[in-house]
Design a protein around this motif. Structure first.
Motif, PDB file in Angstrom:
ATOM      1  N   GLN A   4       0.946  -1.851 -82.376  1.00  0.00           N
ATOM      2  CA  GLN A   4       2.081  -1.871 -83.279  1.00  0.00           C
ATOM      3  C   GLN A   4       1.580  -1.996 -84.713  1.00  0.00           C
ATOM      4  O   GLN A   4       0.701  -2.788 -85.014  1.00  0.00           O
ATOM      5  CB  GLN A   4       3.003  -3.044 -82.955  1.00  0.00           C
ATOM      6  CG  GLN A   4       3.655  -2.940 -81.598  1.00  0.00           C
ATOM      7  CD  GLN A   4       4.562  -4.130 -81.336  1.00  0.00           C
ATOM      8  OE1 GLN A   4       4.590  -5.066 -82.091  1.00  0.00           O
ATOM      9  NE2 GLN A   4       5.289  -4.065 -80.244  1.00  0.00           N
ATOM     10  N   THR A   5       2.153  -1.181 -85.576  1.00  0.00           N
ATOM     11  CA  THR A   5       1.794  -1.247 -86.986  1.00  0.00           C
ATOM     12  C   THR A   5       2.672  -2.301 -87.650  1.00  0.00           C
ATOM     13  O   THR A   5       3.881  -2.193 -87.656  1.00  0.00           O
ATOM     14  CB  THR A   5       2.013   0.115 -87.652  1.00  0.00           C
ATOM     15  OG1 THR A   5       1.287   1.089 -86.929  1.00  0.00           O
ATOM     16  CG2 THR A   5       1.527   0.089 -89.075  1.00  0.00           C
ATOM     17  N   THR A   6       2.026  -3.290 -88.179  1.00  0.00           N
ATOM     18  CA  THR A   6       2.762  -4.372 -88.823  1.00  0.00           C
ATOM     19  C   THR A   6       2.779  -4.164 -90.328  1.00  0.00           C
ATOM     20  O   THR A   6       2.087  -3.299 -90.877  1.00  0.00           O
ATOM     21  CB  THR A   6       2.126  -5.730 -88.492  1.00  0.00           C
ATOM     22  OG1 THR A   6       0.789  -5.743 -89.021  1.00  0.00           O
ATOM     23  CG2 THR A   6       2.091  -5.972 -87.004  1.00  0.00           C
ATOM     24  N   LYS A   7       3.577  -4.966 -90.983  1.00  0.00           N
ATOM     25  CA  LYS A   7       3.673  -4.901 -92.437  1.00  0.00           C
ATOM     26  C   LYS A   7       2.328  -5.246 -93.076  1.00  0.00           C
ATOM     27  O   LYS A   7       1.937  -4.666 -94.080  1.00  0.00           O
ATOM     28  CB  LYS A   7       4.759  -5.860 -92.910  1.00  0.00           C
ATOM     29  CG  LYS A   7       5.052  -5.788 -94.376  1.00  0.00           C
ATOM     30  CD  LYS A   7       6.194  -6.713 -94.737  1.00  0.00           C
ATOM     31  CE  LYS A   7       6.476  -6.689 -96.215  1.00  0.00           C
ATOM     32  NZ  LYS A   7       7.549  -7.609 -96.577  1.00  0.00           N
ATOM     33  N   LYS A   8       1.592  -6.172 -92.448  1.00  0.00           N
ATOM     34  CA  LYS A   8       0.293  -6.573 -92.986  1.00  0.00           C
ATOM     35  C   LYS A   8      -0.696  -5.415 -92.964  1.00  0.00           C
ATOM     36  O   LYS A   8      -1.511  -5.268 -93.872  1.00  0.00           O
ATOM     37  CB  LYS A   8      -0.262  -7.743 -92.193  1.00  0.00           C
ATOM     38  CG  LYS A   8      -1.544  -8.300 -92.755  1.00  0.00           C
ATOM     39  CD  LYS A   8      -2.026  -9.475 -91.949  1.00  0.00           C
ATOM     40  CE  LYS A   8      -3.294 -10.085 -92.481  1.00  0.00           C
ATOM     41  NZ  LYS A   8      -4.312  -9.178 -92.909  1.00  0.00           N
ATOM     42  N   ASP A   9      -0.627  -4.567 -91.939  1.00  0.00           N
ATOM     43  CA  ASP A   9      -1.510  -3.403 -91.881  1.00  0.00           C
ATOM     44  C   ASP A   9      -1.251  -2.453 -93.035  1.00  0.00           C
ATOM     45  O   ASP A   9      -2.183  -1.897 -93.614  1.00  0.00           O
ATOM     46  CB  ASP A   9      -1.333  -2.660 -90.558  1.00  0.00           C
ATOM     47  CG  ASP A   9      -1.820  -3.462 -89.368  1.00  0.00           C
ATOM     48  OD1 ASP A   9      -2.682  -4.351 -89.555  1.00  0.00           O
ATOM     49  OD2 ASP A   9      -1.335  -3.201 -88.254  1.00  0.00           O
ATOM     50  N   ASN A  64       3.169 -12.865 -98.201  1.00  0.00           N
ATOM     51  CA  ASN A  64       2.769 -13.113 -96.823  1.00  0.00           C
ATOM     52  C   ASN A  64       2.065 -14.447 -96.668  1.00  0.00           C
ATOM     53  O   ASN A  64       2.147 -15.082 -95.641  1.00  0.00           O
ATOM     54  CB  ASN A  64       1.861 -11.989 -96.316  1.00  0.00           C
ATOM     55  CG  ASN A  64       2.634 -10.751 -95.963  1.00  0.00           C
ATOM     56  OD1 ASN A  64       3.848 -10.795 -95.843  1.00  0.00           O
ATOM     57  ND2 ASN A  64       1.932  -9.651 -95.803  1.00  0.00           N
TER      58      ASN A  64
END
Length: 68
Positions: A4-9, A64
């Motif tokens: 899963q692509t997260t916002k942090k990525d 974050n």
């Protein structure tokens, strides 16, 4: 196993994506203005993209850290 692509990525890759987008803008600007100046439009485009990527990472990276 799915990744899963997260916002942090996206935040971590904002510098590289900004430089790629800046190069693309520099190339397009040179094509529309004068193709012979492409050598002089790509480096400023990537530098502006780098600056935008760093600003995005600084702004959203600090958000974050507060969310933890």
């Amino acid at each position: 196993m799915t990744k899963q692509t997260t916002k942090k990525d996206w935040i971590d890759s904002s510098i590289g994506l900004g430089m790629i987008a800046g190069c693309l803008v520099g190339i397009l600007a040179a094509l529309f203005i004068n193709p012979s100046i492409m050598l002089f439009t790509i480096p400023p485009g990537s530098a502006i993209g780098l600056l935008v990527g760093i600003v995005i990472q600084a702004i959203y990276g600090s958000h974050n850290q507060h969310d933890k």
